[in-house]
Design a protein around this motif. Structure first.
Motif, PDB file in Angstrom:
ATOM      1  N   ARG A  70       0.853  -1.187   0.000  1.00  0.00           N
ATOM      2  CA  ARG A  70       0.000   0.000   0.000  1.00  0.00           C
ATOM      3  C   ARG A  70       0.885   1.233   0.000  1.00  0.00           C
ATOM      4  O   ARG A  70       2.070   1.169   0.329  1.00  0.00           O
ATOM      5  CB  ARG A  70      -0.939   0.015   1.193  1.00  0.00           C
ATOM      6  CG  ARG A  70      -0.253   0.085   2.524  1.00  0.00           C
ATOM      7  CD  ARG A  70      -1.280   0.042   3.651  1.00  0.00           C
ATOM      8  NE  ARG A  70      -0.615   0.052   4.931  1.00  0.00           N
ATOM      9  CZ  ARG A  70      -0.415   1.153   5.666  1.00  0.00           C
ATOM     10  NH1 ARG A  70      -0.859   2.315   5.250  1.00  0.00           N
ATOM     11  NH2 ARG A  70       0.192   1.079   6.805  1.00  0.00           N
ATOM     12  N   LYS A  71       0.319   2.326  -0.337  1.00  0.00           N
ATOM     13  CA  LYS A  71       1.076   3.570  -0.367  1.00  0.00           C
ATOM     14  C   LYS A  71       1.392   3.998   1.065  1.00  0.00           C
ATOM     15  O   LYS A  71       0.590   3.795   1.975  1.00  0.00           O
ATOM     16  CB  LYS A  71       0.270   4.659  -1.063  1.00  0.00           C
ATOM     17  CG  LYS A  71       0.058   4.393  -2.531  1.00  0.00           C
ATOM     18  CD  LYS A  71      -0.685   5.526  -3.170  1.00  0.00           C
ATOM     19  CE  LYS A  71      -0.893   5.240  -4.654  1.00  0.00           C
ATOM     20  NZ  LYS A  71      -1.603   6.336  -5.306  1.00  0.00           N
ATOM     21  N   PRO A  72       2.549   4.603   1.293  1.00  0.00           N
ATOM     22  CA  PRO A  72       2.896   5.054   2.640  1.00  0.00           C
ATOM     23  C   PRO A  72       1.928   6.137   3.120  1.00  0.00           C
ATOM     24  O   PRO A  72       1.482   6.982   2.352  1.00  0.00           O
ATOM     25  CB  PRO A  72       4.303   5.618   2.504  1.00  0.00           C
ATOM     26  CG  PRO A  72       4.713   5.435   1.097  1.00  0.00           C
ATOM     27  CD  PRO A  72       3.603   4.853   0.332  1.00  0.00           C
ATOM     28  N   THR A  73       1.617   6.063   4.407  1.00  0.00           N
ATOM     29  CA  THR A  73       0.730   7.082   4.974  1.00  0.00           C
ATOM     30  C   THR A  73       1.562   8.271   5.416  1.00  0.00           C
ATOM     31  O   THR A  73       2.730   8.144   5.786  1.00  0.00           O
ATOM     32  CB  THR A  73      -0.042   6.521   6.173  1.00  0.00           C
ATOM     33  OG1 THR A  73       0.890   6.029   7.123  1.00  0.00           O
ATOM     34  CG2 THR A  73      -0.974   5.410   5.747  1.00  0.00           C
ATOM     35  N   ARG A  74       0.951   9.390   5.420  1.00  0.00           N
ATOM     36  CA  ARG A  74       1.638  10.617   5.796  1.00  0.00           C
ATOM     37  C   ARG A  74       1.255  10.972   7.228  1.00  0.00           C
ATOM     38  O   ARG A  74       0.077  11.049   7.567  1.00  0.00           O
ATOM     39  CB  ARG A  74       1.247  11.736   4.855  1.00  0.00           C
ATOM     40  CG  ARG A  74       1.969  13.014   5.140  1.00  0.00           C
ATOM     41  CD  ARG A  74       1.546  14.076   4.144  1.00  0.00           C
ATOM     42  NE  ARG A  74       2.339  15.255   4.335  1.00  0.00           N
ATOM     43  CZ  ARG A  74       3.313  15.639   3.523  1.00  0.00           C
ATOM     44  NH1 ARG A  74       3.577  14.941   2.454  1.00  0.00           N
ATOM     45  NH2 ARG A  74       3.999  16.729   3.758  1.00  0.00           N
TER      46      ARG A  74
END
Length: 88
Positions: free
Chosen positions: A4-8
């Motif tokens: 999954r895309k990294p969370t900010r």
């Protein structure tokens, strides 16, 4: 495995202030605990010095056991424990 895309993560001013207050509180508790231990340690050191000068002499094994907090239990048994030594 799914990627999954990294969370900010955003750090806000309130978070920083909360962190600083908790850190200061922990440091003050640590200082109080260290001061209390130093006071008790000083009393124990004085008592140990007096005890060392006293008439009580402990063996090396007893000193080590006291230092590490080991309290040996007496061996259970009676005459059967002394059978090999022929103590009747």
């Amino acid at each position: 495995m799914l990627r999954r895309k990294p969370t900010r993560l955003e750090l806000k001013l309130d978070d920083i202030e909360e962190f600083e207050s908790v850190r200061k509180e922990l440091e003050s508790r640590r200082k109080q605990r260290d001061e209390a231990e130093a006071a008790v340690g000083g009393e124990e050191a004085a008592a140990a010095a007096i005890g060392a000068l006293g008439t009580e002499h402990k063996s090396r094994e007893q000193l080590i056991n006291d230092r590490i907090g080991y309290k040996p239990q007496p061996k259970a048994g009676g005459r059967t424990a002394h059978f090999g030594t022929f103590e009747f």
